[in-house]
Every structure is written in C-alpha cells, then in structure tokens.
Write a protein that holds these residues in place. Structure first.
Motif, PDB file in Angstrom:
ATOM      1  N   PHE A   1      -9.927 -46.494  41.956  1.00  0.00           N
ATOM      2  CA  PHE A   1     -10.033 -47.863  41.440  1.00  0.00           C
ATOM      3  C   PHE A   1      -9.219 -48.813  42.318  1.00  0.00           C
ATOM      4  CE2 PHE A   1     -10.928 -46.703  36.686  1.00  0.00           C
ATOM      5  CZ  PHE A   1     -12.195 -46.282  37.041  1.00  0.00           C
ATOM      6  N   ASP A   2      -9.763 -49.977  42.554  1.00  0.00           N
ATOM      7  CA  ASP A   2      -9.198 -51.027  43.417  1.00  0.00           C
ATOM      8  C   ASP A   2      -9.297 -50.652  44.901  1.00  0.00           C
ATOM      9  OD1 ASP A   2      -8.648 -52.248  41.026  1.00  0.00           O
ATOM     10  OD2 ASP A   2      -6.536 -52.663  41.439  1.00  0.00           O
ATOM     11  N   GLY A   3      -9.891 -49.506  45.207  1.00  0.00           N
ATOM     12  CA  GLY A   3     -10.015 -49.075  46.596  1.00  0.00           C
ATOM     13  C   GLY A   3     -11.332 -49.530  47.198  1.00  0.00           C
ATOM     14  N   GLY A   4     -11.541 -50.845  47.212  1.00  0.00           N
ATOM     15  CA  GLY A   4     -12.787 -51.379  47.759  1.00  0.00           C
ATOM     16  C   GLY A   4     -13.787 -51.750  46.682  1.00  0.00           C
ATOM     17  N   PHE A   5     -13.470 -51.421  45.443  1.00  0.00           N
ATOM     18  CA  PHE A   5     -14.335 -51.824  44.318  1.00  0.00           C
ATOM     19  C   PHE A   5     -13.458 -51.989  43.070  1.00  0.00           C
ATOM     20  CE2 PHE A   5     -14.321 -47.871  41.893  1.00  0.00           C
ATOM     21  CZ  PHE A   5     -13.939 -46.939  42.850  1.00  0.00           C
ATOM     22  N   GLY A   6     -14.006 -52.729  42.112  1.00  0.00           N
ATOM     23  CA  GLY A   6     -13.251 -52.980  40.892  1.00  0.00           C
ATOM     24  C   GLY A   6     -14.167 -53.033  39.692  1.00  0.00           C
ATOM     25  N   LEU A   7     -13.779 -53.860  38.727  1.00  0.00           N
ATOM     26  CA  LEU A   7     -14.472 -53.952  37.438  1.00  0.00           C
ATOM     27  C   LEU A   7     -15.994 -54.043  37.566  1.00  0.00           C
ATOM     28  CD1 LEU A   7     -14.175 -54.433  34.306  1.00  0.00           C
ATOM     29  CD2 LEU A   7     -14.140 -56.877  34.841  1.00  0.00           C
ATOM     30  N   GLN A   8     -16.461 -54.811  38.552  1.00  0.00           N
ATOM     31  CA  GLN A   8     -17.903 -55.075  38.669  1.00  0.00           C
ATOM     32  C   GLN A   8     -18.700 -53.832  39.080  1.00  0.00           C
ATOM     33  OE1 GLN A   8     -15.441 -56.872  39.859  1.00  0.00           O
ATOM     34  NE2 GLN A   8     -15.712 -59.005  39.234  1.00  0.00           N
ATOM     35  N   SER A   9     -17.997 -52.773  39.510  1.00  0.00           N
ATOM     36  CA  SER A   9     -18.692 -51.624  40.114  1.00  0.00           C
ATOM     37  C   SER A   9     -18.384 -50.301  39.438  1.00  0.00           C
ATOM     38  CB  SER A   9     -18.308 -51.520  41.596  1.00  0.00           C
ATOM     39  OG  SER A   9     -18.583 -52.725  42.259  1.00  0.00           O
ATOM     40  N   VAL A  10     -17.936 -50.363  38.189  1.00  0.00           N
ATOM     41  CA  VAL A  10     -17.669 -49.112  37.460  1.00  0.00           C
ATOM     42  C   VAL A  10     -18.527 -49.083  36.197  1.00  0.00           C
ATOM     43  CG1 VAL A  10     -15.329 -48.873  38.373  1.00  0.00           C
ATOM     44  CG2 VAL A  10     -15.692 -50.140  36.237  1.00  0.00           C
ATOM     45  N   PRO A  11     -18.719 -47.898  35.610  1.00  0.00           N
ATOM     46  CA  PRO A  11     -19.542 -47.813  34.400  1.00  0.00           C
ATOM     47  C   PRO A  11     -19.097 -48.822  33.331  1.00  0.00           C
ATOM     48  CG  PRO A  11     -19.050 -45.610  35.201  1.00  0.00           C
ATOM     49  CD  PRO A  11     -18.244 -46.567  36.053  1.00  0.00           C
ATOM     50  N   SER A  12     -20.069 -49.323  32.582  1.00  0.00           N
ATOM     51  CA  SER A  12     -19.809 -50.477  31.716  1.00  0.00           C
ATOM     52  C   SER A  12     -18.792 -50.192  30.615  1.00  0.00           C
ATOM     53  CB  SER A  12     -21.119 -50.973  31.110  1.00  0.00           C
ATOM     54  OG  SER A  12     -21.795 -49.888  30.520  1.00  0.00           O
ATOM     55  N   GLU A  13     -18.553 -48.927  30.304  1.00  0.00           N
ATOM     56  CA  GLU A  13     -17.547 -48.621  29.268  1.00  0.00           C
ATOM     57  C   GLU A  13     -16.120 -48.826  29.783  1.00  0.00           C
ATOM     58  OE1 GLU A  13     -20.135 -46.685  30.180  1.00  0.00           O
ATOM     59  OE2 GLU A  13     -20.769 -45.359  28.553  1.00  0.00           O
ATOM     60  N   ILE A  14     -15.974 -49.037  31.097  1.00  0.00           N
ATOM     61  CA  ILE A  14     -14.626 -49.112  31.667  1.00  0.00           C
ATOM     62  C   ILE A  14     -14.233 -50.553  31.959  1.00  0.00           C
ATOM     63  CG2 ILE A  14     -13.184 -48.457  33.651  1.00  0.00           C
ATOM     64  CD1 ILE A  14     -14.649 -45.847  33.778  1.00  0.00           C
ATOM     65  N   GLU A  15     -13.216 -51.011  31.233  1.00  0.00           N
ATOM     66  CA  GLU A  15     -12.638 -52.335  31.486  1.00  0.00           C
ATOM     67  C   GLU A  15     -11.344 -52.213  32.276  1.00  0.00           C
ATOM     68  OE1 GLU A  15     -13.587 -55.617  30.586  1.00  0.00           O
ATOM     69  OE2 GLU A  15     -15.512 -54.612  30.323  1.00  0.00           O
ATOM     70  N   SER A  16     -10.688 -51.073  32.146  1.00  0.00           N
ATOM     71  CA  SER A  16      -9.452 -50.810  32.885  1.00  0.00           C
ATOM     72  C   SER A  16      -9.306 -49.302  33.011  1.00  0.00           C
ATOM     73  CB  SER A  16      -8.234 -51.374  32.145  1.00  0.00           C
ATOM     74  OG  SER A  16      -7.671 -50.394  31.294  1.00  0.00           O
ATOM     75  N   ILE A  17      -8.323 -48.893  33.788  1.00  0.00           N
ATOM     76  CA  ILE A  17      -8.110 -47.463  33.991  1.00  0.00           C
ATOM     77  C   ILE A  17      -7.833 -46.737  32.676  1.00  0.00           C
ATOM     78  CG2 ILE A  17      -5.628 -47.650  34.514  1.00  0.00           C
ATOM     79  CD1 ILE A  17      -6.717 -45.482  36.863  1.00  0.00           C
ATOM     80  N   ALA A  18      -7.291 -47.457  31.694  1.00  0.00           N
ATOM     81  CA  ALA A  18      -6.982 -46.827  30.403  1.00  0.00           C
ATOM     82  C   ALA A  18      -8.246 -46.293  29.733  1.00  0.00           C
ATOM     83  CB  ALA A  18      -6.270 -47.819  29.493  1.00  0.00           C
ATOM     84  N   ASP A  19      -9.393 -46.904  30.050  1.00  0.00           N
ATOM     85  CA  ASP A  19     -10.643 -46.489  29.418  1.00  0.00           C
ATOM     86  C   ASP A  19     -11.140 -45.125  29.904  1.00  0.00           C
ATOM     87  OD1 ASP A  19     -10.952 -48.713  27.729  1.00  0.00           O
ATOM     88  OD2 ASP A  19     -11.692 -49.909  29.409  1.00  0.00           O
ATOM     89  N   LEU A  20     -10.471 -44.556  30.898  1.00  0.00           N
ATOM     90  CA  LEU A  20     -10.842 -43.186  31.284  1.00  0.00           C
ATOM     91  C   LEU A  20     -10.614 -42.232  30.110  1.00  0.00           C
ATOM     92  CD1 LEU A  20      -9.517 -43.007  34.964  1.00  0.00           C
ATOM     93  CD2 LEU A  20     -11.894 -43.166  34.189  1.00  0.00           C
ATOM     94  N   GLN A  21      -9.791 -42.657  29.129  1.00  0.00           N
ATOM     95  CA  GLN A  21      -9.621 -41.828  27.923  1.00  0.00           C
ATOM     96  C   GLN A  21     -10.944 -41.677  27.157  1.00  0.00           C
ATOM     97  OE1 GLN A  21      -7.229 -39.938  26.901  1.00  0.00           O
ATOM     98  NE2 GLN A  21      -5.409 -40.619  28.026  1.00  0.00           N
ATOM     99  N   LYS A  22     -11.901 -42.575  27.429  1.00  0.00           N
ATOM    100  CA  LYS A  22     -13.205 -42.439  26.756  1.00  0.00           C
ATOM    101  C   LYS A  22     -13.951 -41.178  27.196  1.00  0.00           C
ATOM    102  CE  LYS A  22     -13.836 -47.376  25.985  1.00  0.00           C
ATOM    103  NZ  LYS A  22     -14.519 -48.605  26.434  1.00  0.00           N
ATOM    104  N   LEU A  23     -13.486 -40.589  28.296  1.00  0.00           N
ATOM    105  CA  LEU A  23     -14.096 -39.322  28.722  1.00  0.00           C
ATOM    106  C   LEU A  23     -13.854 -38.222  27.687  1.00  0.00           C
ATOM    107  CD1 LEU A  23     -13.112 -39.369  32.517  1.00  0.00           C
ATOM    108  CD2 LEU A  23     -15.451 -39.462  31.600  1.00  0.00           C
ATOM    109  N   VAL A  24     -12.796 -38.363  26.904  1.00  0.00           N
ATOM    110  CA  VAL A  24     -12.451 -37.319  25.930  1.00  0.00           C
ATOM    111  C   VAL A  24     -13.613 -37.071  24.969  1.00  0.00           C
ATOM    112  CG1 VAL A  24     -10.918 -36.696  24.018  1.00  0.00           C
ATOM    113  CG2 VAL A  24      -9.959 -37.715  26.095  1.00  0.00           C
ATOM    114  N   SER A  25     -14.105 -38.137  24.347  1.00  0.00           N
ATOM    115  CA  SER A  25     -15.169 -37.932  23.358  1.00  0.00           C
ATOM    116  C   SER A  25     -16.473 -37.496  24.026  1.00  0.00           C
ATOM    117  CB  SER A  25     -15.383 -39.196  22.525  1.00  0.00           C
ATOM    118  OG  SER A  25     -15.712 -40.267  23.368  1.00  0.00           O
TER     119      SER A  25
END
Ligand SMILES: [Zn+2]
Length: 361
Positions: free
Chosen positions: A308-332
């Motif tokens: 994240f932030d390595g050449g891409f950001g919010l506009q280029s990640v899956p829509s469930e992700i607003e910030s790195i904290a949302d990687l916790q959504k992988l749990v469910s």
C-alpha cells in the motif's frame, strides 16, 4: 482480532518523495494532499500509525527503495539514481529515516533487528492498551545500493534483514519488465548474503533468476509481495509468481505475501483507464491466498505484503478497503471458506512472525 504483519511498506520512500507523515491520521493526510499531484500519482494514502493501531498491524517490513533513473515517472523526481553511488546514498538516507523514527518516537515505531527486539514488541502488543509501537523489519528492495559485497556487513549492522536483489533488472539479476537470469555478480551477492543469513526476497526477480536463486541460496527465502501468476492468465508481466516459484518457496519453508492491488488481482485493471475499484472484490485476494494454501497443503506459507502507498492507493484496491485496517475483513472471508481460527492467524501475521523468530539474529 489477529495481529497483522504487512511484509511490504514503502514508508521512507513516501516520506521523502511525497512528504507523507505517517503519524498523521489518514483524514489529515488526504486533506493536505487534496490539491496536490500526489493522489494522482500515488493514490490516496491507505496507511497511518492510527490505522495500524485500529487494524492491529503490529509489524511491517519497511523498505529501502529507489528506482533507476531510466524508470523515473517525471523530470524532477528525486528518489531515482543514475549510478550505484547515488543508489547507495538514497537507500542510506531512507535507512536514516527509520532510525530517526525509532529514536524520536519509540512509542510509535521501532526497528526490529533481533529476536529480543521481536519478543519485546510482541509482549507490548499483548498489553490491553490501544497504543502500541509498530515494529519495522528493514527490507532492501532492489540491490544496487550494495556497491560492493564488503558493504553487506554495514547494511546488516544498520538493521537490514531482507534483500530483494531486483526491482526492474539490476546488475545482479533480471527483474520486473527487464527479464534475465542471475548474473555472475548476482551469484556472488547470494553467496555473501548467506554469510549474514539475510533473507532473500524473490519478489520482482525474473523467473529464470528466481529459479536459480532457489537452487543455490543457502539462507532463508521468501516473497514479500507478489501474487499468483496462474490466477492471472495472459497478464503479460513477469511480476507474479508462477506455481514453480511458489513451490520452491514452500520447499524452502518460506512465505509469500499477497498484494491487494487491483492491477495484480484482475488482468487488465488499470486506474488510468477508468476502471472502478468495485470490479475487484476483496474475495479475489482470498483466491490468491487459497491458491498458495492449496499448493502447500496447509496455511503455513502465505501472508500479506500489501505494498500500500507503493505506487497505488485507495483508488486501486478492492472496494472493501478504505485503509490498511480493513485487511481485518479478510478474517470473515477466510472463515467463510472454512479456514480455522489458527489458519487465519497464520495467514494474517503468524507465518511471518514464525520466520522472523527463526531467522533474526
Ligand atoms: Zn515492489
């Protein structure tokens, strides 16, 4: 909430290139950058110290990275080098940034360079407070800052623990966009790296170079940030790991960090071609995680390397992700695919932690 380890974050690069201050909240950073070129170039930031706390991101692999000048994006770009001396200087400056962060705010960030450092960090994260220091394991991405092999000792003394010899092609090996084998210098580099038990990062190495490295490298081997080539048919890039590379990393008891970047999840997805982030659900990231687990026959060889932030950001990640904290959504999502609680802890962070416990001095 399981602890997350993110095996790829270009923190110093962003601080120096875009003036990002990761102690600001994401809202502050996005507001400050609103009218600048940064969101256009690098997307809106997905990372902050606060988000690391929200998402229980305890540890990141913080990179040293600069590009060779032939790959600069625009005229006055600063984090690019013309020659190995310039690369050395840029990478050294980024390393200084991490040391200054550790020295000036040890309650927020600290370099993790040894087993005792790691154990202390993990103890701190056991405390039921809301604020913990984020550990940074230093990863050199692109090896051209190593002017000669006698410098490896100094890099090691200063805390570097992983080295990826390639970004694009380097004098050590073929890389992304510039394929080729391991060179004579590359073979010498690997032999010298093993003396210090540096972890070799195969990400960005061309398959030919990576296969040879898997054959000859005597230290630990991982891939900090790469997805599965077989799930990206006709992607027309050598940036992803073929099954052969994945198998090789598993045989070496390594870990592969998957990248939640839409262009690495859906063939042809490009922000500047107007593609929407809704086209790529977070479920796609689980497909890549699952692919590695199916090859391994267990959940012990895959993790996250967000980039994240390595050449891409919010506009280029899956829509469930607003910030790195949302990687916790992988749990469910993983749970819905019958991954156990232990499997999920392995995938989100424990696999990296296990390797660090094994490989750090
Ligand atoms: Zn990279």
């Amino acid at each position: 909430m399981p602890l997350i380890v993110d095996a790829h974050a270009d923190i110093a690069y962003n601080m120096l290139k875009y003036g990002r201050d990761y102690t600001r909240t994401l809202e502050e950073t996005r507001n400050i950058e609103k009218n600048s070129l940064t969101p256009k170039e690098n997307g809106d930031s997905l990372i902050s110290w606060h988000e690391y706390q929200h998402g229980q991101v305890a540890l990141i692999f913080a990179t040293l990275f600069a590009a060779p000048i032939r790959f600069r994006a625009y005229e006055n770009e600063k984090q690019v080098y013309k020659n190995f001396d310039e690369a050395h200087k840029l990478y050294k400056n980024q390393l200084d940034v991490y040391h200054r962060m550790t020295d000036s705010m040890p309650d927020k960030f600290r370099i993790i360079a040894s087993k005792p450092d790691l154990n202390l960090l993990l103890d701190l994260w056991q405390n039921p407070t809301s604020q913990h220091p984020v550990g940074m394991v230093i990863l050199m991405e692109g090896g051209e800052a190593i002017r000669n092999l006698s410098e490896l000792e100094e890099w090691h003394n200063l805390g570097v623990r992983l080295i990826g010899p390639a970004w694009v092609g380097t004098r050590y090996c073929g890389g992304w966009k510039e394929p080729g084998p391991l060179t004579k210098d590359g073979r010498k580099l690997l032999s010298a790296m093993a003396d210090f038990n540096f972890t070799l990062d195969l990400s960005h190495m061309d398959e030919r170079a990576a296969i040879e490295a898997l054959d000859i490298y005597e230290g630990p081997i991982v891939g900090t940030h790469a997805n599965c080539a077989s799930l990206m048919p006709n992607a027309n890039t050598n940036r992803h790991f073929t099954d052969r590379i994945i198998e090789g990393i598993i045989e070496h008891d390594g870990v592969i960090g998957v990248v939640p970047f839409n262009s690495y999840l859906k063939v042809g997805w490009m922000r500047d071609k107007g593609h929407s982030r809704d086209e790529v659900p977070l479920q796609t990231v689980v497909n890549h995680i699952d692919h590695v687990c199916q090859i391994a026959g267990n959940s012990l060889h895959v993790g996250i390397g967000s980039d994240f932030d390595g050449g891409f950001g919010l506009q280029s990640v899956p829509s469930e992700i607003e910030s790195i904290a949302d990687l916790q959504k992988l749990v469910s999502l993983l749970s819905a695919r019958n991954y156990s609680e232990v499997d999920i802890e392995n995938i989100l962070g424990n696999n990296w932690i296990t390797r660090l416990k094994r490989d750090l001095p």
